[in-house]
Design a protein around this motif. Structure first.
Motif, PDB file in Angstrom:
ATOM      1  N   ASN A 232       8.551  -5.872   2.317  1.00 36.62           N
ATOM      2  CA  ASN A 232       8.592  -4.344   2.708  1.00 36.62           C
ATOM      3  C   ASN A 232       7.211  -3.431   2.007  1.00 36.62           C
ATOM      4  OD1 ASN A 232       9.613  -2.025   4.453  1.00 36.62           O
ATOM      5  ND2 ASN A 232      11.090  -1.196   2.133  1.00 36.62           N
ATOM      6  N   PRO A 314       3.876   0.967  -0.825  1.00 30.31           N
ATOM      7  CA  PRO A 314       5.310   1.121  -0.526  1.00 30.31           C
ATOM      8  C   PRO A 314       4.572   0.472   1.154  1.00 30.31           C
ATOM      9  CG  PRO A 314       5.035   2.577  -1.345  1.00 30.31           C
ATOM     10  CD  PRO A 314       3.270   2.346  -1.259  1.00 30.31           C
ATOM     11  N   GLN A 315       5.641  -0.001   2.238  1.00 23.46           N
ATOM     12  CA  GLN A 315       5.270   0.561   3.672  1.00 23.46           C
ATOM     13  C   GLN A 315       5.117   1.767   4.171  1.00 23.46           C
ATOM     14  OE1 GLN A 315       4.835  -1.396   5.752  1.00 23.46           O
ATOM     15  NE2 GLN A 315       6.702  -2.863   5.606  1.00 23.46           N
TER      16      GLN A 315
HETATM   17  C1  NAG Z   1      11.163  -0.129   3.292  1.00 17.56           C
HETATM   18  O1  NAG Z   1      10.341   0.712   2.751  1.00 17.56           O
HETATM   19  C2  NAG Z   1       9.933   2.154   2.501  1.00 17.56           C
HETATM   20  C3  NAG Z   1       9.067   3.055   1.927  1.00 17.56           C
HETATM   21  O2  NAG Z   1      10.103   2.970   0.907  1.00 17.56           O
HETATM   22  C4  NAG Z   1      11.755   2.713   3.039  1.00 17.56           C
HETATM   23  O3  NAG Z   1      11.724   4.357   3.729  1.00 17.56           O
HETATM   24  C5  NAG Z   1      12.938   2.079   3.443  1.00 17.56           C
HETATM   25  O4  NAG Z   1      14.105   1.596   3.522  1.00 17.56           O
HETATM   26  C6  NAG Z   1      12.101   0.599   3.161  1.00 17.56           C
HETATM   27  N1  NAG Z   1      12.863  -0.652   4.097  1.00 17.56           N
HETATM   28  C7  NAG Z   1      14.139  -1.159   3.844  1.00 17.56           C
HETATM   29  C8  NAG Z   1      14.481  -2.206   4.229  1.00 17.56           C
HETATM   30  O5  NAG Z   1      13.628  -1.886   2.595  1.00 17.56           O
END
Ligand code: NAG
Ligand code: FAD
Ligand code: NAG
Ligand code: NAG
Ligand code: NAG
Ligand code: NAG
Ligand code: NAG
Ligand code: NAG
Ligand code: NAG
Ligand code: NAG
Ligand code: NAG
Length: 584
Positions: A232, A314-315
């Motif tokens: 992620n 971050p994603q």
């Molecule tokens: C993945 O990262 C995003 C951005 O930081 C966040 O909003 C999201 O909750 C994360 N997803 C998971 C499954 O952890």
């Protein structure tokens, strides 16, 4: 005792050690060195020394003038996968730009016809020649293998070349009469193929910690992106699935670079075997001069990298603009004008991407979909008016973008392609006169080639002055503009020379527009004039000092890897096949 003294005192041991079986094809001598010495080297690299074979050899019935039996099943596989980058990256004798397999001066080669690899004119009754492929190589599996290669090179004078995925446009990863070090065979060596994600990676002896991914040097982009996605996070990297470590050493532009920086900006630690024989972990606190040099000095100039760690983001959700139209000689002129006129605003809004002929693909991690649509409307309207199309695609991640738009439409490989490029100052885009001058230069070059524009400079990235050794011109540029040319498996020496000359001449127009700027080392003109200035600018002198410190015996060398002729105690690696000599 210095490394050199140690090596020389080991000299007599060399011939005595004879473990390991010898290849049944072992010649009495290779590159003027008796086979016993090669066998001893093979022993010290745990049997990982191999004689090279041109990638296309299975199709030929003559090899270096000797009759051989073609292997039709293997030939069919090579033909079927001739332009496939993954297949090529798995063969030591294959390069993405296939002219680097060949000796461009003499024409010695073993190529197929990339437009139709089954064309028998390329291989029937033709002699397959090793050309510029290192005739012998180590598939490197450990730090000790690299050290053994350095020792061998010092002892024998045999020069080294380092190959990873073989993407290089400047032929730095092959080398006539060199001993090749293949560091890119990820499927057979887990350490080189390893990846680890760390929420709080702390560089050795430093206090700062980063959210980071560490990759072995055999890892390629598509593996990195998939791995980051699983955790992620987003890894910033290049626009092709098999690009390897050379990307991070020479610069590394991404279409996310305008916001997140170049590849070199993101690296926080590197593990490297320096040519003085030491295995080092370098970062901003340890051997920080070398760390700086590795982040832009390029190629294998400072040693063999086994591992590197990069910060991740971050994603990200991305807006992707996908715009295309059927181009012709008249609409292309106004299209490029529109691109020149709009790029500064797009850059300020966080867009990065590519423009090539009648096609634009850009991504934006900062805008929402309606803002992205409004921002790109002028280009979409243009394309639609020309019978084309344009859309803004809202994507959940970089990996999703990569799989949908890059792997399905990436640049073909296996052709004989060469580049000429220039970093174009942001200031050109800021005034009417600058925009008009640039548009005029593009219009003039269109009959020769449509420029390939990479909007991948670190335009909005908050760079900390003095932290990388790429030319400072990256920091003041908006576009990395490229022209490409090519020749063919059967081109004559004159054709090859003429193509290189034309690329150079057309690129010169853009050099003249941007005095004091530079070019991207990884994607430069093979004959870049004043290449030290172009690729490193004001960083060059300091790089040269660092080169002398870590490579005192001048073991590592390659074409325009800079820093050589000036401090050479050994002849410059003039792998005469590496390039066409006439214009040097
Ligand atoms: C993945 O990262 C995003 C951005 O930081 C966040 O909003 C999201 O909750 C994360 N997803 C998971 C499954 O952890
Ligand atoms: C189709 C294609 C798409 C590309 N797209 C992009 C892009 O989007 N962005 C971008 O910035 N560039 C791009 N490039 C250029 C690319 O960054 C360079 O070609 C880069 O040098 C490739 O590195 P490599 O390891 O794959 O190639 P190689 O040819 O194997 O190596 C390149 C250089 O790096 C050295 N090297 C490689 N690994 C090591 C190591 N472990 N230790 C020491 N030296 C090493 C080699 O000696 C050589 O000098 C692209 C190239 C191609 C062919
Ligand atoms: C190196 O040694 C290995 C194992 O002993 C052997 O299979 C291989 O053929 C040798 N390489 C060469 C080039 O002789
Ligand atoms: C190469 O081509 C053959 C067809 O001859 C195909 O079966 C094979 O999957 C291809 N290999 C790769 C790695 O793409
Ligand atoms: C993350 O890095 C820290 C410090 O650099 C180290 O102690 C830790 O073991 C690493 N964790 C993983 C999962 O690699
Ligand atoms: C690490 O932090 C300590 C305490 O803040 C500081 O004294 C030291 O200089 C730092 N070391 C480095 C290498 O930055
Ligand atoms: C681009 O800008 C120039 C000068 O600012 C102007 O003359 C020209 O018409 C514009 N072209 C397009 C296609 O927007
Ligand atoms: C999109 O961004 C713009 C500019 O920041 C803002 O005005 C607008 O409200 C946003 N739209 C949505 C749907 O969030
Ligand atoms: C280019 O394409 C446009 C749109 O299809 C068309 O109107 C124009 O006539 C074409 N021009 C040339 C020179 O072909
Ligand atoms: C362009 O950039 C280069 C390198 O950063 C700089 O030397 C030069 O002065 C710039 N030129 C203009 C016109 O801004
Ligand atoms: C090269 O091969 C192509 C395809 O077979 C052919 O059309 C062309 O004429 C050849 N060129 C030369 C210079 O032989």
């Amino acid at each position: 005792m210095t490394f050199l003294d140690r090596v020389l005192s080991l000299g007599s041991l060399f011939v005595l050690l004879t473990c390991g079986r010898s290849s049944p094809h072992a010649p009495p001598q290779l590159l003027g060195i008796d086979w016993e010495q090669w066998a001893a080297l093979n022993c010290s690299v745990d049997g990982h020394l191999h004689l090279s074979r041109p990638f296309e050899l299975p199709c030929f019935s003559l090899f270096e003038g000797q009759a051989v039996s073609p292997d039709s099943a293997a030939c069919t596989a090579v033909q079927a996968n001739y332009t496939d980058p993954v297949f090529r990256s798995e063969h030591f004798g294959a390069y993405m730009q296939s002219q680097w397999e060949t000796c461009q001066v003499t024409g010695a080669s073993c190529l197929l016809d990339d437009s139709d690899p089954t064309n028998p004119a390329a291989y029937q009754s033709k002699d397959c020649q090793t050309g510029n492929i290192a005739p012998v190589y180590i598939d490197v599996q450990s730090v000790e293998h690299v050290q053994a290669a350095y020792t061998f090179s010092l002892k024998t004078g045999i020069k080294l070349s380092v190959k990873n995925k073989g993407h290089d446009y400047k032929g730095r990863s092959s080398g006539w009469n060199t001993l090749g070090l293949w560091v890119g065979q990820s499927h057979s060596f887990s350490a080189l193929a390893d990846m680890t994600f760390n929420e709080t990676f702390t560089s050795e002896n430093c206090n700062t910690s980063y959210r980071a991914i560490t990759i072995g040097t055999g890892v390629e982009m598509q593996q990195l992106y998939a791995f980051a996605d699983q955790h992620n996070v987003t890894a910033i990297g290049g626009y092709h699935k098999t690009i390897g470590t050379g990307y991070f050493l020479g610069g590394g532009h991404s279409i996310l670079s305008p916001v997140y920086g170049l590849g070199v900006d993101r690296v926080v630690e590197i593990k490297v075997v320096t040519p003085d024989g030491r295995f080092r972990t370098v970062n901003e606190c340890e051997d920080s001069d070398l760390f700086w040099a590795l982040r832009g000095g390029g190629g294998s100039a400072f040693g063999v990298v086994t591992e590197l760690t990069m910060r991740v983001e971050p994603q990200l959700t991305l807006q992707a603009a996908i715009i295309k139209f059927p181009a012709n000689s008249s609409n292309l002129v106004s299209w490029y004008e529109l691109m020149v006129n709009s790029s500064l605003r797009w850059g300020q809004e966080g867009w990065g991407g590519h423009i090539a002929g009648g096609s634009l693909i850009h991504v934006n991690p900062l805008l929402n979909q309606s803002a992205a649509q409004a921002s790109m409307q002028v280009a979409i309207d243009f394309a639609v008016a020309q019978g084309g199309s344009g859309l803004i695609d809202d994507l959940p991640s970089w990996n999703a973008f990569f799989l949908k738009y890059v792997t399905s439409a990436e640049v073909p490989v296996g052709s004989e392609i060469m580049l000429g490029t220039r970093l174009l100052n942001t200031s050109l885009f800021a005034t009417d006169s600058g925009r008009m001058a640039l548009s005029a230069a593009i219009t003039n070059v269109l009959p020769f080639a449509s420029p390939y524009v990479v909007v991948g400079t670190p335009f909005l990235f908050p760079y900390v002055e003095g932290t990388t050794s790429v030319t400072p011109a990256w920091r003041t540029a908006l576009w990395h503009l490229g022209l490409s040319g090519r020749f063919y498996f059967n081109s004559t020496a004159q054709d090859r020379q003429s193509e290189y000359t034309q690329i150079d001449q057309h690129t010169q127009v853009f050099r003249d527009l941007t005095p004091g700027s530079g070019a991207y080392f990884n994607e430069g003109d093979v004959y870049e004039p004043d290449h030290e200035q172009s690729y490193w600018g004001s960083n060059y002198e300091k790089l040269l000092e660092i080169k002398k410190k870590y490579d005192p015996y001048h073991i590592m060398n390659c074409w325009q890897c800079g820093m050589y002729s000036a401090c050479s105690t050994r002849p410059v690696l003039n792998a005469f096949c590496s390039r066409v000599e006439w214009s040097e």
